[in-house]
Design a protein around this motif. Structure first.
Motif, PDB file in Angstrom:
ATOM      1  N   ALA A  86     -12.266  25.439 -54.181  1.00  0.00           N
ATOM      2  CA  ALA A  86     -10.951  24.842 -54.433  1.00  0.00           C
ATOM      3  C   ALA A  86     -10.099  24.789 -53.172  1.00  0.00           C
ATOM      4  CB  ALA A  86     -10.229  25.640 -55.524  1.00  0.00           C
ATOM      5  N   LEU A  87     -10.107  25.849 -52.379  1.00  0.00           N
ATOM      6  CA  LEU A  87      -9.294  25.865 -51.164  1.00  0.00           C
ATOM      7  C   LEU A  87      -9.829  24.883 -50.135  1.00  0.00           C
ATOM      8  CD1 LEU A  87      -8.706  29.709 -51.017  1.00  0.00           C
ATOM      9  CD2 LEU A  87      -6.934  27.972 -51.301  1.00  0.00           C
ATOM     10  N   GLY A  88     -11.153  24.708 -50.084  1.00  0.00           N
ATOM     11  CA  GLY A  88     -11.711  23.693 -49.197  1.00  0.00           C
ATOM     12  C   GLY A  88     -11.286  22.299 -49.611  1.00  0.00           C
ATOM     13  N   THR A  89     -11.303  22.026 -50.921  1.00  0.00           N
ATOM     14  CA  THR A  89     -10.856  20.724 -51.431  1.00  0.00           C
ATOM     15  C   THR A  89      -9.366  20.529 -51.174  1.00  0.00           C
ATOM     16  OG1 THR A  89     -12.556  20.804 -53.163  1.00  0.00           O
ATOM     17  CG2 THR A  89     -10.739  19.264 -53.483  1.00  0.00           C
ATOM     18  N   ASN A  90      -8.574  21.589 -51.368  1.00  0.00           N
ATOM     19  CA  ASN A  90      -7.136  21.513 -51.090  1.00  0.00           C
ATOM     20  C   ASN A  90      -6.870  21.221 -49.618  1.00  0.00           C
ATOM     21  OD1 ASN A  90      -6.460  22.027 -53.736  1.00  0.00           O
ATOM     22  ND2 ASN A  90      -6.100  24.208 -53.422  1.00  0.00           N
ATOM     23  N   LEU A  91      -7.705  21.785 -48.735  1.00  0.00           N
ATOM     24  CA  LEU A  91      -7.540  21.537 -47.304  1.00  0.00           C
ATOM     25  C   LEU A  91      -7.799  20.071 -46.977  1.00  0.00           C
ATOM     26  CD1 LEU A  91      -7.031  22.716 -44.468  1.00  0.00           C
ATOM     27  CD2 LEU A  91      -9.489  23.208 -44.328  1.00  0.00           C
ATOM     28  N   LEU A  92      -8.822  19.494 -47.594  1.00  0.00           N
ATOM     29  CA  LEU A  92      -9.087  18.061 -47.414  1.00  0.00           C
ATOM     30  C   LEU A  92      -7.867  17.239 -47.820  1.00  0.00           C
ATOM     31  CD1 LEU A  92     -12.733  17.543 -48.747  1.00  0.00           C
ATOM     32  CD2 LEU A  92     -11.908  16.849 -46.503  1.00  0.00           C
ATOM     33  N   ALA A  93      -7.325  17.552 -49.007  1.00  0.00           N
ATOM     34  CA  ALA A  93      -6.174  16.802 -49.508  1.00  0.00           C
ATOM     35  C   ALA A  93      -4.951  17.021 -48.626  1.00  0.00           C
ATOM     36  CB  ALA A  93      -5.872  17.222 -50.946  1.00  0.00           C
ATOM     37  N   HIS A  94      -4.771  18.249 -48.138  1.00  0.00           N
ATOM     38  CA  HIS A  94      -3.630  18.558 -47.277  1.00  0.00           C
ATOM     39  C   HIS A  94      -3.660  17.729 -46.001  1.00  0.00           C
ATOM     40  CE1 HIS A  94      -0.331  21.113 -45.895  1.00  0.00           C
ATOM     41  NE2 HIS A  94      -0.927  21.176 -44.723  1.00  0.00           N
ATOM     42  N   ASP A  95      -4.863  17.433 -45.511  1.00  0.00           N
ATOM     43  CA  ASP A  95      -5.011  16.631 -44.292  1.00  0.00           C
ATOM     44  C   ASP A  95      -5.111  15.142 -44.584  1.00  0.00           C
ATOM     45  OD1 ASP A  95      -4.898  18.941 -42.855  1.00  0.00           O
ATOM     46  OD2 ASP A  95      -7.011  18.993 -42.292  1.00  0.00           O
ATOM     47  N   GLY A  96      -4.866  14.764 -45.841  1.00  0.00           N
ATOM     48  CA  GLY A  96      -4.858  13.339 -46.190  1.00  0.00           C
ATOM     49  C   GLY A  96      -6.225  12.766 -46.474  1.00  0.00           C
ATOM     50  N   LEU A  97      -7.222  13.611 -46.707  1.00  0.00           N
ATOM     51  CA  LEU A  97      -8.573  13.149 -47.019  1.00  0.00           C
ATOM     52  C   LEU A  97      -8.875  13.441 -48.485  1.00  0.00           C
ATOM     53  CD1 LEU A  97     -10.365  14.595 -43.863  1.00  0.00           C
ATOM     54  CD2 LEU A  97      -9.552  12.256 -44.195  1.00  0.00           C
ATOM     55  N   HIS A  98      -9.825  12.701 -49.041  1.00  0.00           N
ATOM     56  CA  HIS A  98     -10.188  12.889 -50.433  1.00  0.00           C
ATOM     57  C   HIS A  98     -11.702  12.828 -50.558  1.00  0.00           C
ATOM     58  CE1 HIS A  98      -6.002  12.598 -51.730  1.00  0.00           C
ATOM     59  NE2 HIS A  98      -5.890  11.596 -50.879  1.00  0.00           N
ATOM     60  N   LEU A  99     -12.240  13.627 -51.459  1.00  0.00           N
ATOM     61  CA  LEU A  99     -13.692  13.735 -51.593  1.00  0.00           C
ATOM     62  C   LEU A  99     -14.398  12.387 -51.795  1.00  0.00           C
ATOM     63  CD1 LEU A  99     -14.047  16.995 -53.704  1.00  0.00           C
ATOM     64  CD2 LEU A  99     -14.720  16.638 -51.336  1.00  0.00           C
ATOM     65  N   PRO A 100     -13.846  11.455 -52.607  1.00  0.00           N
ATOM     66  CA  PRO A 100     -14.563  10.181 -52.787  1.00  0.00           C
ATOM     67  C   PRO A 100     -14.637   9.338 -51.515  1.00  0.00           C
ATOM     68  CG  PRO A 100     -12.975  10.547 -54.551  1.00  0.00           C
ATOM     69  CD  PRO A 100     -12.673  11.554 -53.487  1.00  0.00           C
ATOM     70  N   THR A 101     -13.773   9.601 -50.540  1.00  0.00           N
ATOM     71  CA  THR A 101     -13.726   8.739 -49.354  1.00  0.00           C
ATOM     72  C   THR A 101     -14.224   9.429 -48.094  1.00  0.00           C
ATOM     73  OG1 THR A 101     -11.429   9.382 -48.923  1.00  0.00           O
ATOM     74  CG2 THR A 101     -11.795   7.436 -50.307  1.00  0.00           C
ATOM     75  N   THR A 102     -14.769  10.627 -48.200  1.00  0.00           N
ATOM     76  CA  THR A 102     -15.284  11.310 -47.021  1.00  0.00           C
ATOM     77  C   THR A 102     -16.662  11.875 -47.320  1.00  0.00           C
ATOM     78  OG1 THR A 102     -14.886  13.115 -45.457  1.00  0.00           O
ATOM     79  CG2 THR A 102     -14.169  13.476 -47.714  1.00  0.00           C
ATOM     80  N   LEU A 103     -17.504  11.901 -46.301  1.00  0.00           N
ATOM     81  CA  LEU A 103     -18.863  12.415 -46.466  1.00  0.00           C
ATOM     82  C   LEU A 103     -18.905  13.939 -46.374  1.00  0.00           C
ATOM     83  CD1 LEU A 103     -20.820   9.824 -44.270  1.00  0.00           C
ATOM     84  CD2 LEU A 103     -20.542   9.846 -46.755  1.00  0.00           C
ATOM     85  N   CYS A 104     -17.807  14.550 -45.934  1.00  0.00           N
ATOM     86  CA  CYS A 104     -17.752  15.998 -45.727  1.00  0.00           C
ATOM     87  C   CYS A 104     -17.252  16.681 -47.002  1.00  0.00           C
ATOM     88  CB  CYS A 104     -16.822  16.317 -44.563  1.00  0.00           C
ATOM     89  SG  CYS A 104     -16.866  18.027 -44.022  1.00  0.00           S
ATOM     90  N   SER A 105     -17.975  17.681 -47.481  1.00  0.00           N
ATOM     91  CA  SER A 105     -17.519  18.408 -48.661  1.00  0.00           C
ATOM     92  C   SER A 105     -16.345  19.311 -48.288  1.00  0.00           C
ATOM     93  CB  SER A 105     -18.656  19.255 -49.240  1.00  0.00           C
ATOM     94  OG  SER A 105     -18.934  20.348 -48.384  1.00  0.00           O
ATOM     95  N   GLY A 106     -15.642  19.797 -49.307  1.00  0.00           N
ATOM     96  CA  GLY A 106     -14.527  20.689 -49.046  1.00  0.00           C
ATOM     97  C   GLY A 106     -14.962  21.954 -48.332  1.00  0.00           C
ATOM     98  N   ILE A 107     -16.122  22.515 -48.712  1.00  0.00           N
ATOM     99  CA  ILE A 107     -16.621  23.729 -48.072  1.00  0.00           C
ATOM    100  C   ILE A 107     -16.982  23.463 -46.617  1.00  0.00           C
ATOM    101  CG2 ILE A 107     -18.593  25.309 -48.022  1.00  0.00           C
ATOM    102  CD1 ILE A 107     -16.540  26.132 -50.013  1.00  0.00           C
ATOM    103  N   ASP A 108     -17.660  22.336 -46.342  1.00  0.00           N
ATOM    104  CA  ASP A 108     -17.983  21.979 -44.953  1.00  0.00           C
ATOM    105  C   ASP A 108     -16.712  21.875 -44.119  1.00  0.00           C
ATOM    106  OD1 ASP A 108     -20.744  21.820 -45.207  1.00  0.00           O
ATOM    107  OD2 ASP A 108     -20.706  19.735 -45.829  1.00  0.00           O
ATOM    108  N   TYR A 109     -15.731  21.173 -44.690  1.00  0.00           N
ATOM    109  CA  TYR A 109     -14.479  20.935 -43.966  1.00  0.00           C
ATOM    110  C   TYR A 109     -13.760  22.249 -43.683  1.00  0.00           C
ATOM    111  CZ  TYR A 109     -10.300  18.293 -42.654  1.00  0.00           C
ATOM    112  OH  TYR A 109      -9.239  17.753 -41.968  1.00  0.00           O
ATOM    113  N   LEU A 110     -13.748  23.139 -44.669  1.00  0.00           N
ATOM    114  CA  LEU A 110     -13.125  24.444 -44.502  1.00  0.00           C
ATOM    115  C   LEU A 110     -13.790  25.225 -43.372  1.00  0.00           C
ATOM    116  CD1 LEU A 110     -11.345  26.872 -45.490  1.00  0.00           C
ATOM    117  CD2 LEU A 110     -13.221  27.410 -47.058  1.00  0.00           C
ATOM    118  N   ARG A 111     -15.107  25.287 -43.381  1.00  0.00           N
ATOM    119  CA  ARG A 111     -15.837  26.062 -42.380  1.00  0.00           C
ATOM    120  C   ARG A 111     -15.651  25.487 -40.975  1.00  0.00           C
ATOM    121  NH1 ARG A 111     -21.324  26.455 -46.082  1.00  0.00           N
ATOM    122  NH2 ARG A 111     -20.565  28.079 -47.508  1.00  0.00           N
ATOM    123  N   ASN A 112     -15.742  24.168 -40.862  1.00  0.00           N
ATOM    124  CA  ASN A 112     -15.580  23.551 -39.549  1.00  0.00           C
ATOM    125  C   ASN A 112     -14.179  23.765 -38.997  1.00  0.00           C
ATOM    126  OD1 ASN A 112     -18.215  22.572 -39.517  1.00  0.00           O
ATOM    127  ND2 ASN A 112     -17.653  20.662 -40.529  1.00  0.00           N
TER     128      ASN A 112
END
Length: 328
Positions: A86-112
């Motif tokens: 959930a926090l990885g997905t929230n981080l994507l949304a906080h940066d203006g990204l959304h799961l349907p439009t990015t190839l990076c999962s929330g967990i990947d994005y969080l770790r990177n």
């Protein structure tokens, strides 16, 4: 010759393998970020928008990484796995990204982004390790009693007491500061003990848990004892002060949807996209109300009973949310 650091379960992920971050440091980072975020919520006009963005983002990254490391170590607490996602997905949304439009999962994005936050610029997107309870089989907790509180509950207690202790210190209340600091040491020590039990190679976490136990015992006027008994004292003290946690209070088919854990993920913030459309961007684990209806106090000075507050193009769940007493 300096001994190389031990290989831990989270080192299967490049971001953590390159950083070699200790659980102790990740706990300090999460506590700091949580306290900063609370300050922003309490004094919304005291910060510029860019400062608010950075503080909220740091909270997502640091707390998400802490949950993620426990999940990678094979925590049996499903809330640790769900909170990391959930926090990885929230981080994507906080940066203006959304799961349907990015190839990076929330967990990947969080770790990177955790790696980038610590100066690592060579971490490339990678397939996320599966965050399931059976991903990294956890060792049997031979050194921990059955009734140890869940890691997710310990994280919430640790963050809360850290923040409240800071508030009491600023108000000049030494008595309450000491009470909250003691509670913080207990929760932090137990969380470190859990981290060590999940990864036997992490001797530093076990030693840090013992130091917390010795510190609490000293404050309680107890004589010096072994590290093992110091850790045990933390658990005994915690359970004595939280008798309700000695047994599970929610059934597996709990109507609140917690599955028996007594904790659910609750959306707290939505982004206002106009025309009455709100998209969830922030969720946190909260205590399950077992399906009891929720209500807001009509006399609440923040929401006047409506249940929501609005700021910076966002809708926030009002902090006065409380379960309704069915017998009332």
């Amino acid at each position: 010759m300096t001994a190389s650091p031990p290989s831990l379960p989270e080192h299967t992920v490049a971001a953590y393998a390159q950083e070699q971050a200790s659980v102790q440091r990740m706990i300090l980072e999460a506590c700091w970020a949580h306290a900063q975020r609370d300050t922003v919520f309490e004094q919304p006009g005291a910060f510029r928008d860019d400062q608010v963005h950075r503080i909220q983002r740091a909270h997502l990254v640091h707390l998400g990484a802490l949950y993620d490391v426990f999940a990678l170590r094979g925590s049996h607490d499903s809330e640790m796995h769900e909170a990391a996602r959930a926090l990885g997905t929230n981080l994507l949304a906080h940066d203006g990204l959304h799961l349907p439009t990015t190839l990076c999962s929330g967990i990947d994005y969080l770790r990177n982004n955790y790696a980038l936050l610590h100066g690592r610029t060579d971490v490339m997107p990678q397939p996320a390790a599966r965050l399931t309870a059976g991903h990294n089989p956890a060792p049997e907790r031979a050194d921990m009693p059955l009734y140890c509180p869940t890691e997710s509950r310990l994280v919430r207690s640790m963050l809360w007491t850290y923040t409240v202790a800071g508030d009491c210190r600023r108000r000049g209340d030494p008595l309450q500061t000491a009470v909250q600091v003691r509670a913080h040491h207990i929760a932090r020590g137990l969380l470190l003990w859990c981290a060590a039990a999940l990864a036997s190679a992490d001797r530093a976490a076990a030693q840090a848990a013992a130091r917390a136990g010795h510190l609490v015992r000293e404050g309680d006027g107890r004589p010096r004892t072994s590290d093992e008994k110091a850790r045990q004292y933390l658990l005994e003290t915690y359970l004595a002060e939280h008798p309700d946690e000695n047994e599970q209070s929610h059934e597996p088919d709990c109507p609140g949807g917690c599955g028996g854990t007594a904790v659910v993920m609750l959306t707290l913030t939505w982004e206002d996209q106009g025309d009455g459309i709100f998209v969830a961007v922030w969720a946190e684990p909260v205590d399950c109300t077992a399906g009891a209806p929720q209500a807001h106090d009509p006399d609440c000075s923040d929401c006047h009973g409506h249940g929501f507050t609005y700021s910076r193009g966002e809708r926030h769940l009002c902090g006065c949310l409380a379960p309704v007493d069915p017998s009332a």
